[in-house]
Design a protein around this motif. Structure first.
Motif, PDB file in Angstrom:
ATOM      1  N   PHE A 111       0.865  -1.172  -0.060  1.00  0.00           N
ATOM      2  CA  PHE A 111       0.096  -0.045   0.082  1.00  0.00           C
ATOM      3  C   PHE A 111       0.873   1.367   0.118  1.00  0.00           C
ATOM      4  CE2 PHE A 111       0.478  -1.704   4.100  1.00  0.00           C
ATOM      5  CZ  PHE A 111       1.073  -0.590   4.710  1.00  0.00           C
ATOM      6  N   HIS A 147      11.481  -5.746   6.182  1.00  0.00           N
ATOM      7  CA  HIS A 147      12.428  -5.048   6.718  1.00  0.00           C
ATOM      8  C   HIS A 147      13.917  -5.220   5.943  1.00  0.00           C
ATOM      9  CE1 HIS A 147       9.847  -5.190  10.271  1.00  0.00           C
ATOM     10  NE2 HIS A 147      10.518  -3.979  10.717  1.00  0.00           N
ATOM     11  N   GLN A 206       9.628   5.789  13.522  1.00  0.00           N
ATOM     12  CA  GLN A 206       8.741   4.943  14.184  1.00  0.00           C
ATOM     13  C   GLN A 206       8.742   3.396  13.988  1.00  0.00           C
ATOM     14  OE1 GLN A 206       4.995   7.147  13.300  1.00  0.00           O
ATOM     15  NE2 GLN A 206       5.253   8.593  14.939  1.00  0.00           N
ATOM     16  N   GLY A 207       9.411   3.207  12.709  1.00  0.00           N
ATOM     17  CA  GLY A 207       9.396   1.622  12.266  1.00  0.00           C
ATOM     18  C   GLY A 207       9.533   1.475  10.979  1.00  0.00           C
ATOM     19  N   VAL A 283       6.693   6.278  18.933  1.00  0.00           N
ATOM     20  CA  VAL A 283       5.867   5.722  19.116  1.00  0.00           C
ATOM     21  C   VAL A 283       5.114   5.861  20.425  1.00  0.00           C
ATOM     22  CG1 VAL A 283       4.060   3.645  19.174  1.00  0.00           C
ATOM     23  CG2 VAL A 283       5.698   4.195  17.038  1.00  0.00           C
ATOM     24  N   PHE A 284       6.395   5.459  21.660  1.00  0.00           N
ATOM     25  CA  PHE A 284       5.916   5.444  23.078  1.00  0.00           C
ATOM     26  C   PHE A 284       5.885   6.680  23.597  1.00  0.00           C
ATOM     27  CE2 PHE A 284       8.129   3.476  26.658  1.00  0.00           C
ATOM     28  CZ  PHE A 284       6.855   3.010  27.423  1.00  0.00           C
TER      29      PHE A 284
ATOM     30  N   CYS B 106       0.129  -5.024   6.135  1.00  0.00           N
ATOM     31  CA  CYS B 106      -0.472  -4.071   7.113  1.00  0.00           C
ATOM     32  C   CYS B 106       0.185  -4.862   8.558  1.00  0.00           C
ATOM     33  CB  CYS B 106      -1.715  -4.076   7.238  1.00  0.00           C
ATOM     34  SG  CYS B 106      -2.333  -3.158   5.499  1.00  0.00           S
ATOM     35  N   ILE B 108       2.477  -6.564   9.389  1.00  0.00           N
ATOM     36  CA  ILE B 108       3.970  -6.452   9.636  1.00  0.00           C
ATOM     37  C   ILE B 108       4.258  -4.876  10.147  1.00  0.00           C
ATOM     38  CG2 ILE B 108       6.291  -6.454   8.605  1.00  0.00           C
ATOM     39  CD1 ILE B 108       5.549  -9.177   8.358  1.00  0.00           C
ATOM     40  N   ILE B 109       3.858  -3.992   9.389  1.00  0.00           N
ATOM     41  CA  ILE B 109       4.097  -2.529   9.751  1.00  0.00           C
ATOM     42  C   ILE B 109       3.576  -2.325  11.090  1.00  0.00           C
ATOM     43  CG2 ILE B 109       3.452  -0.180   9.095  1.00  0.00           C
ATOM     44  CD1 ILE B 109       5.017  -0.682   6.761  1.00  0.00           C
ATOM     45  N   SER B 112       5.850  -3.697  13.366  1.00  0.00           N
ATOM     46  CA  SER B 112       7.241  -3.009  13.624  1.00  0.00           C
ATOM     47  C   SER B 112       7.000  -1.541  14.451  1.00  0.00           C
ATOM     48  CB  SER B 112       7.591  -2.689  11.916  1.00  0.00           C
ATOM     49  OG  SER B 112       8.577  -1.590  12.187  1.00  0.00           O
ATOM     50  N   LEU B 113       5.827  -0.978  14.497  1.00  0.00           N
ATOM     51  CA  LEU B 113       5.721   0.036  15.136  1.00  0.00           C
ATOM     52  C   LEU B 113       5.737  -0.018  16.746  1.00  0.00           C
ATOM     53  CD1 LEU B 113       3.021   2.391  13.057  1.00  0.00           C
ATOM     54  CD2 LEU B 113       5.774   2.270  13.102  1.00  0.00           C
ATOM     55  N   GLN B 115       7.011  -2.838  18.086  1.00  0.00           N
ATOM     56  CA  GLN B 115       8.203  -3.213  18.316  1.00  0.00           C
ATOM     57  C   GLN B 115       9.097  -2.315  18.852  1.00  0.00           C
ATOM     58  OE1 GLN B 115       9.333  -5.569  15.007  1.00  0.00           O
ATOM     59  NE2 GLN B 115       9.233  -7.703  16.092  1.00  0.00           N
ATOM     60  N   ALA B 117       8.621   0.726  20.035  1.00  0.00           N
ATOM     61  CA  ALA B 117       8.144   1.279  21.163  1.00  0.00           C
ATOM     62  C   ALA B 117       8.460   0.057  22.305  1.00  0.00           C
ATOM     63  CB  ALA B 117       6.401   1.471  21.350  1.00  0.00           C
TER      64      ALA B 117
END
Lengths: 426, 121
Positions: A111, A147, A206-207, A283-284, B106, B108-109, B112-113, B115, B117
């Motif tokens: 996406f 990743h 953020q990731g 994010v945290f 979706c 996985i993302i 990941s976000l 993880q 944190a």
């Protein structure tokens, strides 16, 4: 720190058997570039294409855009921590190939947005319709996880850009711009009457597909820190970040950060540009609190009078933006924030997900929900397979005549929150 | 007690043995309502409920780390979840027609976000 940035203008890119720059024309060999790209065994194939301003070409999904540069004098090399060993960059002499870019494209996830149109109304929204683009589409080896795929494409882009930059090492630049910063003490002595201003640069962190790296370190793991603004010109900050393409900073934008450029122009005239402060967007919630407290503390310890704060992204980072603004203002320092807006297609909704009375000086980079029709173009580099799924698109996006009805958030750099865009209220 | 509230089955698989995971196959809107209800009972939100840069409802999945307790309402958490629900309300539901591969991306993302944190805890 003093950096001389030599600009070498590229008028055209051509494929050839031998790689060189002659009379402003960059000749590149597909074979050589493919070897460089595929030196990582995570990648199965790499295809190269050239897209020029005005051509009927659409590049999508775009991952990163990179300006080829080479360090010719001074410590370190370009993209420290990735291509060059870690050493402090930002002084000496660097050459940049202007008017062109290396664009990495291809779907890492299903996406993923990022559209660069080289002509038509879409071209008006992206700064990368004005560069001659060497586009690289990489495919992963079978079974490679997202990743590892993201990292492999990111690094392949840097390797290719650095190799192209090397071709300029022995050339004479067409133009040279000198950037010079002073130490804290020198600045106080030289410009005792000028307001002390710094740039607080928020990095998305953020990731997966939301990351930025500083000297090779994932920015989510840093505490806010200060750098010389010239360090970014040598690739000290790189992007791994392309989701929501309109307001993400590709590596090219870090290398050419317009906030840094403008602050340098005013340095010694109307302001004393003290330093470039880097912070993250995690994010945290505790990380957000910690980073904004550190940023405010650094601003206070530097005795700043004012800061420019730029955000990267939308939604969750609005919280970081407002925390930074609120806490820095509370230290008695004036703030100006730069953001973009998600104000709905009619522009009537609340623009940001957070707000505070201290955010009383705001520069907007535009409404990312604004709808545009992008006509069908003759050639697509990458794929349109996912175009109906991306943010700012819908099941009705791809129309019968091949045109696209989308929000400008799909377009790379359309609402750049460091102002590296084309929208203006003038 | 720390609890991950999620509608992403991958979170259960990945973190189920190390964290308390409250998984339920809910919609994006309903997972936000579930978080709000927990906040009403006294829980605090530890990770931002607005996604990274994937727009609300462009993905069906959302995972949020919470400190679960009963007692007075944490007003910061309440403001945050109400702002998030208001923000999500501006976006249409995009994920209904996603194929398996895209749904997996979706997941996985989202993983990941979270993880990122959890690593900083």
């Amino acid at each position: 720190m003093k950096l001389e940035l030599g600009k070498i203008y590229i008028k055209d890119i051509k494929f050839d058997d031998s790689q060189r720059i002659e009379d402003g024309v960059l000749y590149v060999s597909k074979e050589e570039l493919t070897k460089i790209a595929l030196s990582d065994d995570h990648l199965a194939s790499a295809e190269f294409d050239i897209a020029k301003p005005g051509e009927s070409v659409r590049i999508t999904p775009v991952k990163d855009v990179i300006e080829p540069r080479v360090k010719v004098e001074g410590s370190g090399g370009v993209f420290p921590g990735w291509i060059a060993k870690v050493d402090t960059v930002g002084s000496g002499k660097t050459y940049a190939l202007k008017g062109m870019a290396v664009v990495t494209a291809g779907p890492i996830v299903g996406f993923q947005e990022g559209v660069i149109d080289m002509t038509g109304p879409g071209a008006d929204y992206t700064p990368f319709s004005k560069t001659i683009n060497l586009v690289m589409v990489c495919k992963p080896v079978e079974g490679l996880k997202q990743h590892a795929y993201e990292k492999a494409v990111r690094l392949a882009g840097f390797r290719v850009a650095a190799a192209i930059g090397e071709l300029a090492r022995s050339l004479e630049p067409d133009e040279t711009v000198v950037y010079e910063t002073c130490t804290i003490k020198e600045g106080l002595q030289k410009y005792p009457d000028l307001p002390r201003v710094a740039y607080v640069h928020m990095l998305q962190s953020q990731g997966l597909l939301h990351d930025t790296y500083v000297y090779g370190v994932d920015a989510k793991q840093i505490l806010p820190t200060i750098v010389s603004p010239t360090e970014t010109f040598d690739g000290a900050i790189v992007s791994g970040n392309c989701v929501s393409a309109c307001d993400k900073n590709p590596t090219y934008v870090h290398q050419n950060n317009p906030v840094v450029e403008e602050l340098f122009k005013q340095h010694g005239k109307t302001i004393n540009f003290v330093c470039h402060i880097l912070t993250n967007e995690n994010v945290f919630l505790a990380d957000k609190e910690r980073s904004s407290f550190f940023t405010a503390k650094i601003c206070k310890m530097l005795d700043l009078d004012g800061v420019i704060i730029s955000e990267e992204g939308f939604g969750n980072p609005d919280t970081d933006l407002i925390m930074n603004c609120k806490k820095i203002t509370a230290e008695g320092i004036k703030t100006v924030i730069i953001t973009d807006e998600y104000a709905g297609r009619d522009g009537k909704s609340q623009s940001l997900a957070d707000a505070h009375a201290s955010a009383d000086a705001v520069v907007t980079a535009g409404n990312a929900n604004e709808v545009v029709i992008l006509p069908k173009l003759d050639k697509v580099i990458g794929t349109l397979d996912y175009i109906n799924k991306i943010a700012g698109a819908s099941e009705e996006t791809l129309r019968e005549d091949g045109s696209l009805e989308v929000e400008i958030q799909v377009i790379t750099g359309a609402t750049s929150e460091v102002g590296f865009g084309c929208l203006s209220a003038r | 007690m720390l609890v991950i509230i999620t509608n992403n089955p991958l979170i259960q698989e990945s973190f189920g043995s190390t964290y308390t995971v409250d998984y339920e196959a809910l919609s994006y809107d309903d997972i936000l309502i579930k978080i709000r209800d927990a906040v009403h009972r006294g829980a605090s939100i530890l990770t931002h409920p607005l996604y990274g840069s994937v727009k609300p409802k462009e993905t069906p999945y959302r995972s949020v780390l919470m400190e679960m307790r009963e007692g007075p309402v944490d007003m910061d958490s309440l403001l945050l979840i109400e702002q998030t629900i208001a923000s999500a309300g501006k976006f249409p539901n995009k994920s209904a027609g996603y194929d398996e591969a895209t749904l997996n991306d979706c997941k996985i993302i989202d993983l990941s976000l979270l993880q990122g944190a959890l690593r900083s805890m």
